[in-house]
Design a protein around this motif. Sequence first.
Motif, PDB file in Angstrom:
ATOM      1  N   LEU A  75       0.821  -1.208   0.000  1.00  0.00           N
ATOM      2  CA  LEU A  75       0.000   0.000   0.000  1.00  0.00           C
ATOM      3  C   LEU A  75       0.855   1.257   0.000  1.00  0.00           C
ATOM      4  CD1 LEU A  75      -2.932   0.857  -0.034  1.00  0.00           C
ATOM      5  CD2 LEU A  75      -2.903   0.895   2.444  1.00  0.00           C
ATOM      6  N   ALA A  76       2.021   1.183   0.591  1.00  0.00           N
ATOM      7  CA  ALA A  76       2.877   2.364   0.726  1.00  0.00           C
ATOM      8  C   ALA A  76       3.753   2.643  -0.486  1.00  0.00           C
ATOM      9  CB  ALA A  76       3.762   2.212   1.955  1.00  0.00           C
ATOM     10  N   SER A  77       4.058   1.632  -1.291  1.00  0.00           N
ATOM     11  CA  SER A  77       4.995   1.842  -2.401  1.00  0.00           C
ATOM     12  C   SER A  77       4.289   1.732  -3.749  1.00  0.00           C
ATOM     13  CB  SER A  77       6.131   0.813  -2.328  1.00  0.00           C
ATOM     14  OG  SER A  77       5.620  -0.489  -2.485  1.00  0.00           O
ATOM     15  N   ASP A  78       4.930   2.292  -4.782  1.00  0.00           N
ATOM     16  CA  ASP A  78       4.358   2.235  -6.130  1.00  0.00           C
ATOM     17  C   ASP A  78       4.350   0.823  -6.694  1.00  0.00           C
ATOM     18  OD1 ASP A  78       3.871   4.917  -6.168  1.00  0.00           O
ATOM     19  OD2 ASP A  78       5.702   5.435  -7.259  1.00  0.00           O
ATOM     20  N   ARG A  79       5.326   0.053  -6.334  1.00  0.00           N
ATOM     21  CA  ARG A  79       5.421  -1.332  -6.813  1.00  0.00           C
ATOM     22  C   ARG A  79       5.578  -2.239  -5.601  1.00  0.00           C
ATOM     23  NH1 ARG A  79       5.464  -4.079 -11.374  1.00  0.00           N
ATOM     24  NH2 ARG A  79       6.755  -5.924 -11.538  1.00  0.00           N
ATOM     25  N   PRO A  80       4.606  -3.110  -5.354  1.00  0.00           N
ATOM     26  CA  PRO A  80       4.708  -3.999  -4.196  1.00  0.00           C
ATOM     27  C   PRO A  80       5.960  -4.868  -4.262  1.00  0.00           C
ATOM     28  CG  PRO A  80       2.494  -4.031  -5.125  1.00  0.00           C
ATOM     29  CD  PRO A  80       3.363  -3.260  -6.079  1.00  0.00           C
ATOM     30  N   PRO A  81       6.527  -5.210  -3.115  1.00  0.00           N
ATOM     31  CA  PRO A  81       7.754  -6.025  -3.111  1.00  0.00           C
ATOM     32  C   PRO A  81       7.495  -7.433  -3.638  1.00  0.00           C
ATOM     33  CG  PRO A  81       6.883  -5.776  -0.894  1.00  0.00           C
ATOM     34  CD  PRO A  81       6.071  -4.889  -1.778  1.00  0.00           C
ATOM     35  N   LEU A  82       8.513  -7.985  -4.287  1.00  0.00           N
ATOM     36  CA  LEU A  82       8.448  -9.351  -4.829  1.00  0.00           C
ATOM     37  C   LEU A  82       7.255  -9.543  -5.764  1.00  0.00           C
ATOM     38  CD1 LEU A  82       9.178 -11.235  -1.502  1.00  0.00           C
ATOM     39  CD2 LEU A  82      10.819 -10.705  -3.289  1.00  0.00           C
ATOM     40  N   PHE A  83       6.879  -8.490  -6.467  1.00  0.00           N
ATOM     41  CA  PHE A  83       5.638  -8.525  -7.245  1.00  0.00           C
ATOM     42  C   PHE A  83       5.668  -9.580  -8.349  1.00  0.00           C
ATOM     43  CE2 PHE A  83       2.349  -6.790 -10.119  1.00  0.00           C
ATOM     44  CZ  PHE A  83       1.299  -6.854  -9.218  1.00  0.00           C
ATOM     45  N   ALA A  84       6.825  -9.864  -8.897  1.00  0.00           N
ATOM     46  CA  ALA A  84       6.906 -10.858  -9.973  1.00  0.00           C
ATOM     47  C   ALA A  84       6.564 -12.259  -9.486  1.00  0.00           C
ATOM     48  CB  ALA A  84       8.301 -10.843 -10.595  1.00  0.00           C
ATOM     49  N   VAL A  85       6.769 -12.541  -8.214  1.00  0.00           N
ATOM     50  CA  VAL A  85       6.491 -13.875  -7.681  1.00  0.00           C
ATOM     51  C   VAL A  85       5.273 -13.902  -6.753  1.00  0.00           C
ATOM     52  CG1 VAL A  85       8.844 -14.721  -7.941  1.00  0.00           C
ATOM     53  CG2 VAL A  85       8.181 -13.561  -5.848  1.00  0.00           C
ATOM     54  N   VAL A  86       4.554 -12.797  -6.640  1.00  0.00           N
ATOM     55  CA  VAL A  86       3.375 -12.743  -5.774  1.00  0.00           C
ATOM     56  C   VAL A  86       2.320 -13.776  -6.152  1.00  0.00           C
ATOM     57  CG1 VAL A  86       1.384 -11.286  -5.179  1.00  0.00           C
ATOM     58  CG2 VAL A  86       3.688 -10.428  -4.892  1.00  0.00           C
ATOM     59  N   PRO A  87       2.052 -14.019  -7.444  1.00  0.00           N
ATOM     60  CA  PRO A  87       1.048 -15.050  -7.740  1.00  0.00           C
ATOM     61  C   PRO A  87       1.390 -16.413  -7.138  1.00  0.00           C
ATOM     62  CG  PRO A  87       1.455 -13.751  -9.702  1.00  0.00           C
ATOM     63  CD  PRO A  87       2.472 -13.320  -8.672  1.00  0.00           C
ATOM     64  N   VAL A  88       2.644 -16.772  -7.144  1.00  0.00           N
ATOM     65  CA  VAL A  88       3.061 -18.058  -6.577  1.00  0.00           C
ATOM     66  C   VAL A  88       3.035 -17.995  -5.051  1.00  0.00           C
ATOM     67  CG1 VAL A  88       4.971 -19.692  -6.391  1.00  0.00           C
ATOM     68  CG2 VAL A  88       4.444 -18.638  -8.587  1.00  0.00           C
ATOM     69  N   LEU A  89       3.560 -16.915  -4.483  1.00  0.00           N
ATOM     70  CA  LEU A  89       3.608 -16.796  -3.025  1.00  0.00           C
ATOM     71  C   LEU A  89       2.215 -16.734  -2.409  1.00  0.00           C
ATOM     72  CD1 LEU A  89       6.557 -14.262  -2.568  1.00  0.00           C
ATOM     73  CD2 LEU A  89       6.584 -16.749  -2.249  1.00  0.00           C
ATOM     74  N   ALA A  90       1.286 -16.088  -3.085  1.00  0.00           N
ATOM     75  CA  ALA A  90      -0.083 -15.990  -2.562  1.00  0.00           C
ATOM     76  C   ALA A  90      -0.796 -17.337  -2.588  1.00  0.00           C
ATOM     77  CB  ALA A  90      -0.872 -14.956  -3.362  1.00  0.00           C
ATOM     78  N   LEU A  91      -0.348 -18.232  -3.438  1.00  0.00           N
ATOM     79  CA  LEU A  91      -0.968 -19.557  -3.503  1.00  0.00           C
ATOM     80  C   LEU A  91      -0.386 -20.543  -2.496  1.00  0.00           C
ATOM     81  CD1 LEU A  91      -1.406 -19.952  -7.359  1.00  0.00           C
ATOM     82  CD2 LEU A  91      -3.141 -19.389  -5.655  1.00  0.00           C
ATOM     83  N   LEU A  92       0.729 -20.205  -1.860  1.00  0.00           N
ATOM     84  CA  LEU A  92       1.334 -21.108  -0.869  1.00  0.00           C
ATOM     85  C   LEU A  92       0.401 -21.429   0.299  1.00  0.00           C
ATOM     86  CD1 LEU A  92       5.076 -20.014  -0.748  1.00  0.00           C
ATOM     87  CD2 LEU A  92       4.096 -22.091  -1.718  1.00  0.00           C
TER      88      LEU A  92
END
Length: 188
Positions: A75-92
């Motif tokens: 919410l604080a930054s323009d690009r969330p951290p680790l955004f390229a791998v968020v789809p995989v991390l969110a599915l863990l």
Amino acid sequence: MSRMSGTASIAEVRSTQRSAGRASAVAPGVRAFLAVAALGAGLLHAALAPGAPPVLLGLLIAIAAAELGWAAVALASDRPPLFAVVPVLALLPVAVWAALAVVGATASSGSVLVLPLAPMAVASLLDLAVAGTSAVVIRRDRPAPQDTGALRFVIALALSAAAVCAITIPALGLTESGVAAVTVHHHH
């Protein structure tokens, strides 16, 4: 020969534009939704942790801390951290819950899966929303609009928060922590 180099430069420009679109910031409204959904999932995982067996307690606390921390930074930054791998991390967390369900269904005692179904389902739904939304953002070939105005951001944040709260709050009430919060013997 000069014609081929001209063609190569157009292809390079298009490639650069595509990679710049993927590297660009996430639209503020989308960031608001991603952060609020991750916050809801993190709160549910944190509420489920006290009622979990000791083996799962640490895992749920780690998942909750990661989701809550990621939500704040996203919410604080323009690009969330680790955004390229968020789809995989969110599915863990969804994969962990699926593994627990399989183990619980195949165990002779049936006591392996002691987590309430509704809160875990809602947390999984929120994680799926984060994974799906971030995957769509990553796959698009155009940069995100950044100058959408404060009013649009506030509206997106309010709608996202209302939608996530509408499903998260009832699910929180079904956790052991939620039940303990309303069954105290002192009247406040």
